[in-house]
Design an enzyme around this catalytic site. Structure first.
Site, PDB file in Angstrom:
ATOM      1  N   VAL A  52      -6.350 -23.230  10.954  1.00 36.96           N
ATOM      2  CA  VAL A  52      -4.939 -22.986  10.631  1.00 36.96           C
ATOM      3  C   VAL A  52      -4.512 -21.533  10.840  1.00 36.96           C
ATOM      4  O   VAL A  52      -3.335 -21.223  10.683  1.00 36.96           O
ATOM      5  CB  VAL A  52      -4.626 -23.400   9.176  1.00 36.96           C
ATOM      6  CG1 VAL A  52      -4.727 -24.898   9.007  1.00 36.96           C
ATOM      7  CG2 VAL A  52      -5.528 -22.667   8.192  1.00 36.96           C
ATOM      8  N   TYR A  53      -5.424 -20.639  11.176  1.00 37.78           N
ATOM      9  CA  TYR A  53      -5.036 -19.245  11.382  1.00 37.78           C
ATOM     10  C   TYR A  53      -4.130 -19.133  12.606  1.00 37.78           C
ATOM     11  O   TYR A  53      -4.508 -19.525  13.715  1.00 37.78           O
ATOM     12  CB  TYR A  53      -6.268 -18.360  11.580  1.00 37.78           C
ATOM     13  CG  TYR A  53      -7.112 -18.135  10.341  1.00 37.78           C
ATOM     14  CD1 TYR A  53      -6.692 -18.547   9.082  1.00 37.78           C
ATOM     15  CD2 TYR A  53      -8.342 -17.500  10.432  1.00 37.78           C
ATOM     16  CE1 TYR A  53      -7.466 -18.336   7.953  1.00 37.78           C
ATOM     17  CE2 TYR A  53      -9.127 -17.280   9.309  1.00 37.78           C
ATOM     18  CZ  TYR A  53      -8.689 -17.702   8.073  1.00 37.78           C
ATOM     19  OH  TYR A  53      -9.465 -17.492   6.960  1.00 37.78           O
ATOM     20  N   SER A  54      -2.941 -18.607  12.374  1.00 38.47           N
ATOM     21  CA  SER A  54      -1.946 -18.436  13.446  1.00 38.47           C
ATOM     22  C   SER A  54      -1.728 -19.734  14.214  1.00 38.47           C
ATOM     23  O   SER A  54      -1.582 -19.744  15.440  1.00 38.47           O
ATOM     24  CB  SER A  54      -2.361 -17.314  14.407  1.00 38.47           C
ATOM     25  OG  SER A  54      -2.507 -16.097  13.726  1.00 38.47           O
ATOM     26  N   LYS A  80     -13.255 -23.089   9.968  1.00 42.68           N
ATOM     27  CA  LYS A  80     -12.988 -23.864   8.757  1.00 42.68           C
ATOM     28  C   LYS A  80     -12.027 -25.005   9.062  1.00 42.68           C
ATOM     29  O   LYS A  80     -11.296 -24.970  10.055  1.00 42.68           O
ATOM     30  CB  LYS A  80     -12.356 -22.989   7.676  1.00 42.68           C
ATOM     31  CG  LYS A  80     -13.031 -21.664   7.407  1.00 42.68           C
ATOM     32  CD  LYS A  80     -12.289 -20.914   6.306  1.00 42.68           C
ATOM     33  CE  LYS A  80     -12.671 -19.446   6.268  1.00 42.68           C
ATOM     34  NZ  LYS A  80     -12.107 -18.700   7.431  1.00 42.68           N
TER      35      LYS A  80
END
Length: 317
Positions: A52-54, A80
Site C-alpha cells: 500500500v505504500y504510495s 507487507k
C-alpha cells in the site's frame, strides 16, 4: 555494517533497515536510486516496503532499481500485505495471497525474503491468516514471514500457533513503532517477542523525525510536519513531554560530539530484542547521516539517563 540474525531464524540482516514508505510520493525515483545505492555501499541489506505504500509505486520503483541499479541478491527484500487500497484490514487467505502475487509482479521478482502481515484483522480467524503465510512459504513466494502492528497477545498467539505443529512457517519478525518517544511496546509486545524468539524491527525509530531536533524552534518548511499529508503524523510528538525528551537527547549528543539523530538511533538499535530499526529518509543526504551514525555505541550512563527521562511509568499505568 554489522549483521544480526532475524529472531531465531538463520536469516542475517543488516542492523539498520532502509524504509521506502515515501518512495513514489515524496521521494522521486532518481532520489530513491541514490538512497538504495548509498545504503548497499554502506553494507546495508534489509530493504522494507509494503503493497500500500504510495499505492504500489514504492514496490514498482524498488523493482526497477533491483533490475537496473543493485543486484537483487545483495538485499534482503521485505514487503507487507493485509491492508486494502481503501484502508480496510483484510487478513483473509484470498486477499493475502492475491496481494502477495501482485507485490511480486510490481517488484518483478519470483519471491521476497520476508513477507509481513501488515495488521491484525479481527474479522478473520487468525488461523486462516496464518494459513496464507504457510502457503506463501511452501509455494516459494517468500522465504520467511513476520507480522507488523500486532498487539502483544496477538503476536504471542500467532507465534504459538505457528510453532505448535511441524511444517508451519515460524513468525521471525515483528515490525512496530519504537523510539524514545514511543516506548509502549515494552509493556507487552517486546516481552512477547523476546519469549517467542521473534526479532523486532522498529519503525519510526527517530520519533517521526522529531528526535533529530529539527522541531526545537519551530516547523521547518521542508519538514514532514509542514506537509499537509504528513503533519498529523508528526504532530503528536510535538508536545511538551516529547520536547523534554528531545532536549535530553540533544544534551547527550553535545556531550558526545555527535548528532541527536545518532544518539536516538543508537538507543533503539541496541535495545533488547531489537534486530534492525527501519529508517526512512526523504533525501540521500539524510540517509547518509543515518549511515554515518551507525558506528556510535552509547555509554552506559547516557543510556540509563535516556531510559529515565523517557520512562513511561511516570505518566502511564
Amino acid at each position: 555494517m554489522e549483521e544480526r540474525h532475524l529472531g531465531r531464524s538463520g536469516l542475517l540482516v543488516s542492523r539498520l533497515g532502509l524504509g521506502t514508505m515515501t518512495w513514489g510520493q515524496d521521494t522521486e525515483p532518481d532520489e530513491a536510486a541514490a538512497q538504495l545505492t548509498a545504503f548497499v555501499d554502506a553494507g546495508g541489506t534489509l530493504v522494507d516496503t509494503a503493497d500500500v505504500y504510495s499505492e504500489g509505486d514504492s514496490e514498482r520503483i524498488l523493482g526497477h532499481l533491483l533490475r537496473e541499479v543493485v543486484d537483487r541478491d545483495s538485499i534482503v527484500l521485505a514487503t507487507k500485505a493485509a491492508i486494502r487500497p481503501d484502508g480496510r484490514y483484510d487478513g483473509s487467505r484470498r486477499h493475502l495471497l492475491a496481494a502477495l502475487d501482485a507485490s511480486l509482479e510490481r517488484l518483478d521478482v519470483d519471491n521476497v525474503d520476508l513477507w509481513q502481515l501488515h495488521v491484525y484483522d479481527p474479522s478473520t480467524p487468525l488461523e486462516e491468516t496464518l494459513s496464507a503465510a504457510d502457503e506463501a512459504v511452501s509455494s516459494g513466494r517468500t522465504r520467511y514471514v513476520g507480522v507488523s502492528n500486532y498487539a502483544g497477545w496477538q503476536l504471542a498467539k500467532a507465534a504459538a500457533w505457528q510453532s505448535a505443529w511441524p511444517g508451519r512457517a515460524p513468525i521471525v519478525s515483528a515490525q512496530m513503532e519504537y523510539s524514545l518517544l514511543r516506548r509502549d511496546i515494552e509493556r507487552e509486545v517486546l516481552p512477547a517477542a523476546l519469549d517467542a524468539g521473534v526479532g523486532v524491527l522498529p519503525c519510526s525509530p527517530l520519533g517521526r523525525g522529531v528526535l533529530t531536533g529539527k522541531y526545537r524552534t519551530g516547523i521547518p518548511a521542508d519538514s514532514r510536519a509542514a506537509a499537509p499529508h504528513l503533519s498529523e503524523f508528526v504532530q503528536p510528538y510535538l508536545d511538551e513531554e516529547c520536547g523534554r525528551i528531545v532536549e535530553s537527547v540533544v544534551t547527550a549528543a553535545e556531550g558526545l560530539g555527535v548528532s541527536p539523530l545518532s544518539v536516538a538511533l543508537a538507543w533503539v538499535r541496541d535495545r533488547p530484542g531489537v534486530v534492525a530499526p527501519i529508517v526512512g529518509a526523504r533525501t540521500v543526504a539524510q540517509l547518509e547521516q543515518v549511515l554515518r551514525s551507525d558506528a556510535l555505541t552509547l555509554p552506559q550512563e547516557i543510556r540509563e539517563a535516556l531510559d529515565d527521562v523517557s520512562d513511561m511509568s511516570a505518566s502511564h499505568p
